[in-house]
Scaffold this motif. Sequence first.
Motif, PDB file in Angstrom:
ATOM      1  N   TYR A  46      13.978  12.737  14.193  1.00  0.00           N
ATOM      2  CA  TYR A  46      12.760  11.810  14.677  1.00  0.00           C
ATOM      3  C   TYR A  46      12.873  11.754  16.048  1.00  0.00           C
ATOM      4  CZ  TYR A  46      11.365   9.109  10.527  1.00  0.00           C
ATOM      5  OH  TYR A  46      10.887   8.696   9.187  1.00  0.00           O
ATOM      6  N   HIS A  86       0.060  15.309   7.729  1.00  0.00           N
ATOM      7  CA  HIS A  86       0.344  15.548   9.003  1.00  0.00           C
ATOM      8  C   HIS A  86       0.251  17.315   8.781  1.00  0.00           C
ATOM      9  CE1 HIS A  86       2.365  11.812   8.808  1.00  0.00           C
ATOM     10  NE2 HIS A  86       3.317  12.249   8.603  1.00  0.00           N
ATOM     11  N   THR A 110       1.175  10.788   5.792  1.00  0.00           N
ATOM     12  CA  THR A 110       0.135  10.619   6.456  1.00  0.00           C
ATOM     13  C   THR A 110       0.049   9.949   7.964  1.00  0.00           C
ATOM     14  OG1 THR A 110      -0.311   8.333   5.364  1.00  0.00           O
ATOM     15  CG2 THR A 110      -0.617  10.102   4.032  1.00  0.00           C
ATOM     16  N   LEU A 161       0.806  -1.226   0.030  1.00  0.00           N
ATOM     17  CA  LEU A 161       0.137   0.216   0.052  1.00  0.00           C
ATOM     18  C   LEU A 161       0.963   1.174   0.194  1.00  0.00           C
ATOM     19  CD1 LEU A 161      -2.515  -1.201   2.815  1.00  0.00           C
ATOM     20  CD2 LEU A 161      -2.724  -1.326   0.132  1.00  0.00           C
ATOM     21  N   ALA A 184       0.879   5.346   0.691  1.00  0.00           N
ATOM     22  CA  ALA A 184       0.280   6.450   1.144  1.00  0.00           C
ATOM     23  C   ALA A 184       0.995   7.651   0.823  1.00  0.00           C
ATOM     24  CB  ALA A 184      -0.059   6.290   2.908  1.00  0.00           C
ATOM     25  N   GLY A 185       1.700   8.321   1.756  1.00  0.00           N
ATOM     26  CA  GLY A 185       2.429   9.357   1.293  1.00  0.00           C
ATOM     27  C   GLY A 185       3.737   9.234   0.664  1.00  0.00           C
ATOM     28  N   GLY A 186       4.171   7.936   0.861  1.00  0.00           N
ATOM     29  CA  GLY A 186       5.434   7.287   0.343  1.00  0.00           C
ATOM     30  C   GLY A 186       6.605   7.709   1.072  1.00  0.00           C
ATOM     31  N   HIS A 187       6.420   8.540   2.087  1.00  0.00           N
ATOM     32  CA  HIS A 187       7.844   9.099   2.560  1.00  0.00           C
ATOM     33  C   HIS A 187       8.610   8.077   3.190  1.00  0.00           C
ATOM     34  CE1 HIS A 187       7.504  12.897   1.182  1.00  0.00           C
ATOM     35  NE2 HIS A 187       8.282  13.498   2.021  1.00  0.00           N
ATOM     36  N   THR A 188       8.011   6.873   3.608  1.00  0.00           N
ATOM     37  CA  THR A 188       8.821   5.731   4.112  1.00  0.00           C
ATOM     38  C   THR A 188       9.141   4.678   2.859  1.00  0.00           C
ATOM     39  OG1 THR A 188       8.419   5.945   6.225  1.00  0.00           O
ATOM     40  CG2 THR A 188       8.976   3.882   5.573  1.00  0.00           C
ATOM     41  N   LEU A 189       8.023   4.543   2.123  1.00  0.00           N
ATOM     42  CA  LEU A 189       8.003   3.332   1.089  1.00  0.00           C
ATOM     43  C   LEU A 189       8.871   3.673  -0.043  1.00  0.00           C
ATOM     44  CD1 LEU A 189       6.898   0.657   0.216  1.00  0.00           C
ATOM     45  CD2 LEU A 189       5.002   1.865  -0.752  1.00  0.00           C
ATOM     46  N   ASP A 229       6.132   9.781  15.789  1.00  0.00           N
ATOM     47  CA  ASP A 229       5.498  10.708  16.656  1.00  0.00           C
ATOM     48  C   ASP A 229       4.173   9.982  17.037  1.00  0.00           C
ATOM     49  OD1 ASP A 229       7.740  12.638  17.638  1.00  0.00           O
ATOM     50  OD2 ASP A 229       7.391  13.245  15.271  1.00  0.00           O
TER      51      ASP A 229
HETATM   52  C1  LIG Z   1      12.828  13.287   6.125  1.00  0.00           C
HETATM   53  C2  LIG Z   1      11.707  12.734   6.634  1.00  0.00           C
HETATM   54  C3  LIG Z   1      11.886  12.864   8.125  1.00  0.00           C
HETATM   55  C4  LIG Z   1      10.669  12.331   8.796  1.00  0.00           C
HETATM   56  N1  LIG Z   1      10.426  12.872  10.113  1.00  0.00           N
HETATM   57  C5  LIG Z   1       9.781  12.235  10.835  1.00  0.00           C
HETATM   58  C6  LIG Z   1       9.192  12.786  12.308  1.00  0.00           C
HETATM   59  O1  LIG Z   1      10.078  13.463  12.641  1.00  0.00           O
HETATM   60  N2  LIG Z   1       8.445  12.066  13.046  1.00  0.00           N
HETATM   61  C7  LIG Z   1       7.576  10.924  12.384  1.00  0.00           C
HETATM   62  O2  LIG Z   1       6.943  10.481  13.302  1.00  0.00           O
HETATM   63  N3  LIG Z   1       7.802  10.645  11.232  1.00  0.00           N
HETATM   64  C8  LIG Z   1       8.723  11.296  10.302  1.00  0.00           C
HETATM   65  N4  LIG Z   1       8.834  10.711   8.940  1.00  0.00           N
HETATM   66  C9  LIG Z   1       8.041   9.834   8.446  1.00  0.00           C
HETATM   67  C10 LIG Z   1       6.798  10.518   7.915  1.00  0.00           C
HETATM   68  O3  LIG Z   1       6.394  11.395   8.449  1.00  0.00           O
HETATM   69  C11 LIG Z   1       5.496   9.580   7.599  1.00  0.00           C
HETATM   70  O4  LIG Z   1       4.903   9.438   8.584  1.00  0.00           O
HETATM   71  C12 LIG Z   1       6.164   8.209   7.113  1.00  0.00           C
HETATM   72  O5  LIG Z   1       7.076   8.089   6.039  1.00  0.00           O
HETATM   73  C13 LIG Z   1       4.832   7.322   6.694  1.00  0.00           C
HETATM   74  O6  LIG Z   1       3.902   7.824   6.352  1.00  0.00           O
HETATM   75  P1  LIG Z   1       3.446   7.971   4.588  1.00  0.00           P
HETATM   76  O7  LIG Z   1       2.230   8.242   4.477  1.00  0.00           O
HETATM   77  O8  LIG Z   1       4.483   8.312   3.870  1.00  0.00           O
HETATM   78  O9  LIG Z   1       3.380   6.297   4.340  1.00  0.00           O
HETATM   79  P2  LIG Z   1       4.092   5.491   3.144  1.00  0.00           P
HETATM   80  O10 LIG Z   1       5.394   5.440   3.264  1.00  0.00           O
HETATM   81  O11 LIG Z   1       3.453   5.589   1.937  1.00  0.00           O
HETATM   82  O12 LIG Z   1       3.864   3.790   3.737  1.00  0.00           O
HETATM   83  C14 LIG Z   1       4.539   3.524   4.850  1.00  0.00           C
HETATM   84  C15 LIG Z   1       3.986   2.129   5.083  1.00  0.00           C
HETATM   85  O13 LIG Z   1       2.711   2.039   5.717  1.00  0.00           O
HETATM   86  C16 LIG Z   1       1.961   1.116   4.838  1.00  0.00           C
HETATM   87  N5  LIG Z   1       0.630   1.865   4.781  1.00  0.00           N
HETATM   88  C17 LIG Z   1       0.494   3.303   4.506  1.00  0.00           C
HETATM   89  N6  LIG Z   1      -0.873   3.644   4.654  1.00  0.00           N
HETATM   90  C18 LIG Z   1      -1.561   2.704   5.012  1.00  0.00           C
HETATM   91  C19 LIG Z   1      -2.780   2.463   5.412  1.00  0.00           C
HETATM   92  N7  LIG Z   1      -3.743   3.267   5.142  1.00  0.00           N
HETATM   93  N8  LIG Z   1      -3.273   1.021   5.783  1.00  0.00           N
HETATM   94  C20 LIG Z   1      -2.138   0.108   5.862  1.00  0.00           C
HETATM   95  N9  LIG Z   1      -0.961   0.428   5.745  1.00  0.00           N
HETATM   96  C21 LIG Z   1      -0.653   1.801   5.253  1.00  0.00           C
HETATM   97  C22 LIG Z   1       2.448   1.097   3.487  1.00  0.00           C
HETATM   98  O14 LIG Z   1       2.199   0.149   2.762  1.00  0.00           O
HETATM   99  C23 LIG Z   1       4.027   1.047   3.947  1.00  0.00           C
HETATM  100  O15 LIG Z   1       4.271  -0.117   4.289  1.00  0.00           O
HETATM  101  C24 LIG Z   1       9.765  11.515   8.080  1.00  0.00           C
HETATM  102  C25 LIG Z   1      10.299  11.000   7.111  1.00  0.00           C
HETATM  103  C26 LIG Z   1      11.136  11.510   6.332  1.00  0.00           C
HETATM  104  C27 LIG Z   1      11.257  11.384   4.792  1.00  0.00           C
END
Ligand SMILES: Cc1cc2nc3c(=O)[nH]c(=O)nc-3n(C[C@H](O)[C@H](O)[C@H](O)COP(=O)(O)OP(=O)(O)OC[C@H]3O[C@@H](n4cnc5c(N)ncnc54)[C@H](O)[C@@H]3O)c2cc1C
Lengths: 788, 266
Positions: free
Chosen positions: B183, B75, B108, B27, B29-34, B121
């Motif tokens: 983080y 966020h 997200t 899946l 979402a925002g893609g910031h981890t994936l 967080d």
């Molecule tokens: C430079 C940087 C700094 C950051 N700093 C922080 C910080 O200070 N604190 C913090 O908490 N986070 C931090 N993050 C993480 C960021 O805030 C996101 O929360 C995190 O990347 C996951 O959210 P995403 O929407 O990007 O998920 P994605 O990367 O799209 O997905 C992450 C994982 O969750 C799964 N997934 C996504 N949505 C769903 C859903 N609805 N149901 C089931 N599974 C799902 C995906 O399959 C994947 O495995 C940081 C990221 C970056 C790149």
Amino acid sequence: MTVTRIGEAVRRKEDHRFITGKGQYTDDIFRPRQTHAYFLRSPHAHARIRRLDTAEAAAMPGVVGILTGKDLAEDKIGDLICGWMIHDIHGQPMKMGSHPALAKEKVRYVGDHVAVVIAERLDQARDAAEAIEVDYEVLPAVADLATATDATAALVHDEIAGNLAFEWHLGHKAMTDHAFERAHHVTRLDIVNNRLVPNPMEPRAAIGEYDSGNDSFTLWTTSQNPHVARLVLSAFVGIAPEHKLRVIAPDVGGGFGSKIFIYAEETVCAWASKRVGRPVKWTSDRSEAFLSDAHGRDHITTAELALDERGKITALRVKTRANMGAYLSTFASSIPTYLYATLLSGQYDIPAIHAAVEAVYTTTAPVDAYRGAGRPEATFVVERLAEAAAREIGMDPADFRKKNFIRKFPHQTPVIMTYDIGNYRASLDKAMEIADVKGFNRRRRQSAREGKLRGLGYSCYIEACGIAPSQAVGSLGAGVGLWESAEVRVNPTGNVEVLTGSHSHGQGHETTFAQLVSDRLGIPIEQVTVVHGDTDKVQFGMGTYGSRSGAVGMSAIVKALDKVEAKAKKIASHLLEAAEADIEFKDGKFSVAGTDRSIDFASVALNAYVAHKFPTSEIEPGLKEGAFYDPVNFTFPAGTHICELEIDPATGRTTICNWTAVDDFGVVINPMIVEGQVHGGIAQGVGQALLEGAAYDRDGQLVTGSFMDYAMPRADDLPSFKMGFTETKCPSNPLGIKGCGEAGAIAAPAAVMNAITDALGTEAVPMPATPQTVWKIARTRAAPRAAE
Amino acid sequence: MFAFTYHRPSSVRKAAALAASVADGKLLAGGHTLIPTLKQRLAAPGDVIDLGGIPDLAGIELRGRTLSIGAMTRHAEVAASPVVKEAVPALAYLAGLIGDPAVRNRGTIGGSIANNDPSADYPAACLGLGATIITSQRRIEADDFFTGLFETALEPGEIITRIAFPAVKKAAYVKFANPASRYAMVGVFAAKRTADIRVAVTGASQSGVFRWTEAEEALKKRFAGRSLDGLSLPADDMISDLHGSGEYRAHLVGVIAQRAVEAAAG
Ligand SMILES: Cc1cc2nc3c(=O)[nH]c(=O)nc-3n(C[C@H](O)[C@H](O)[C@H](O)COP(=O)(O)OP(=O)(O)OC[C@H]3O[C@@H](n4cnc5c(N)ncnc54)[C@H](O)[C@@H]3O)c2cc1C
């Protein structure tokens, strides 16, 4: 349309381009039929390559070619070089380990280049690289600088005993030792100057293109000094003769020194483009940049200061071990020697100095110049010693400095340099006033009431810029002269192109240099274009580093402008039918002295090309002049920075509350740009002191290999800086300027650490002073100093 | 990055059906981890199912005393939302501390919680507030949701649709950020809702976000920072790395928890 004067804070001409996304960086350039290079890098710090099999990988989709060290040897491509020869304490030349662009028998750091895969697409190149079979015989890493010369340490280069590139010294040992024997008080510090990763915003990149029609190469590369790159790639590496190699460094997004050097990647891109018959492009990703950009600093030092009974410094003694990494990078050997030990006198009158330096190989990325390059390390040693010595003898640190400042100029230090001019007391006084040092104790008590530790630290730095008088550096081992060139081309319509051998990688030359021309010729700054960064357009030049582009590069422009003015006067004398001696040039107008007859600059320019109104047998048509300027001395920017900070002992977090910078850069062309340079420098210096530290583990793996673990300074780590200038005009160049690009990075670490050690009440605080480090120390200290 | 098939379903049902039908789907979402994981070739899913086109996953609503936030809410939206600021000010504050503006405009809440990074967080807020995670299949209490480092109670293909938070005013989050990544090195969410007192800690423990029950007990006597004096956590259970030893983190939890409680007690 008005003239822009020297000293005006005009906005940067280049920013419109950068802000609207129209900058042209190397990666923005796409050549027809270009291929992509991916470097297979060593995963080991130290290994012998037993077998390298590329057969399977070469057959993978999209692969255009795979090249290794063998192919380099086949084409007789030479090693990368170190361009500064150091002779050791025995008069022997330094020991330079072979540095091939692609590994031959051994790899010597994680990230070292094993092979290059060239493919239609980057992902295909990467896929193929993963399919290359390498049989490594892993050898012990030599990751720890302190033990790298031990008898038990593995040898980075089999032929270099004890991993010692050279032992070197400067100054008078016997005199210095004698002064220490008679000293009333000796202050001693053990100092580690932490290793830094440069991290310019734009990662390195290169495109090599071979033109079989003309048998010539073009190399686009992220370089601070494209002519030097061409010279090295031609004369030493042997890619092509100079006239068959064009090096273009388009917009360059930061470098901090790391883009001075000639690296394996651009060498390979240029060479491989002929091998595969297509342009070859490589752009570093951030992970590669961490591994393979030359790092900075990395010294271990013991430093001692000898004082007499009145608190006067009588001698300074320094022993430094400098990490060179696995290979001697382009200017590596000069950094911990002539750019370091020559500045150990600081701003002080010190009768005797001795510095002993060991340059040591380790299985880590090469270490070379990084913003300040040797001079931050020197200032750190001197200013930490000054602060600690004052505390130990119970003297106010500012008074201690005032007592020891050099007051008479020129001043010959015991370590080569002749300081031409300065007024150190003026900068210190002004900084103390701006920083409200008087109110510090009150602020410290207030902090203590809130459970916080407050500290204040000075850094009275000096640096040597305007690098450098060619004969002088030649006698010290430099492989090239360090003059600069310029050409001023006046067009028939009166606008101007300035061709400079300097090259901006963010400093704003397009503005500052144009400002100089506007001021001098009386034409609007909009009518001046600066041309740089292309060996086919610009005459040979030495590039930008060591805060030299103002003092040296602009001096060359002044010389060329002098010639333009002289010729224009001749032409004007014919146009105005007056004697040449009666022609005056002011505010863009040539006039006959004592009359109201005049003609403007643009008309003279037009007439120079039309050539109807003067005898071309006496005066050549056209208006274009070139100049080479060789400085007669270094310049010596200096000043005082004061850092005031507060520590939360419960968490160890340090917050910088006030920063005062008072700098003497001589004449300032554009104060806004100069302040920007100082801001950036302070940020990097604070980064070194509080945040940044490259760390290798015992196996030689870089554990700080990304921004997740390598902490860069951010805006909210810094306060709003309070800045001031003092001015002593530099006597050795026509504009009186000294240079400002590195001052912040040189001054800042000592200011921060002097403040932290003040707050914590101990000198033993390592950099970077991370929250954990500070917390560990804070909890062993009983109570804040103010409570004493 | 390796090649994959990209899908953009328009409903949770379709997304769930897709996820069930492909062998190694992910899946998005925002893609910031994936996306960074894909770029570094650390994962190679055959199918990527983008949740960005599903209206049901968007939106912030307050119904009675329950604040419901759609899984795809960025966020930045949570940080700026007047509804969140009114119902659970500490949650809006927390969202504003995540990453930088680029991260906050993409990342997200659903992605963050599903990922359960031990230094993230949002998990602290979910545990600290006693949130309920609503998925394509069921409702899961936060206490049962976060099961370990990067591990949750989610089944393969199960999609978080919304997160329901009780409206709580007496709550605060204090974050001690890692100087490099920003983080949480230690983040503590403390909340008091009538008799229910919660102290959730992120960033510190080797097993991910957790409730510090000892502290919660102590706070039942008096909800004040002082009540935590003398309490400590075993350093052995803490994450130990370049930035902080287990001992340092254990110490920080104590300090930050006190500050969070003081801020919550207001
Ligand atoms: C430079 C940087 C700094 C950051 N700093 C922080 C910080 O200070 N604190 C913090 O908490 N986070 C931090 N993050 C993480 C960021 O805030 C996101 O929360 C995190 O990347 C996951 O959210 P995403 O929407 O990007 O998920 P994605 O990367 O799209 O997905 C992450 C994982 O969750 C799964 N997934 C996504 N949505 C769903 C859903 N609805 N149901 C089931 N599974 C799902 C995906 O399959 C994947 O495995 C940081 C990221 C970056 C790149």
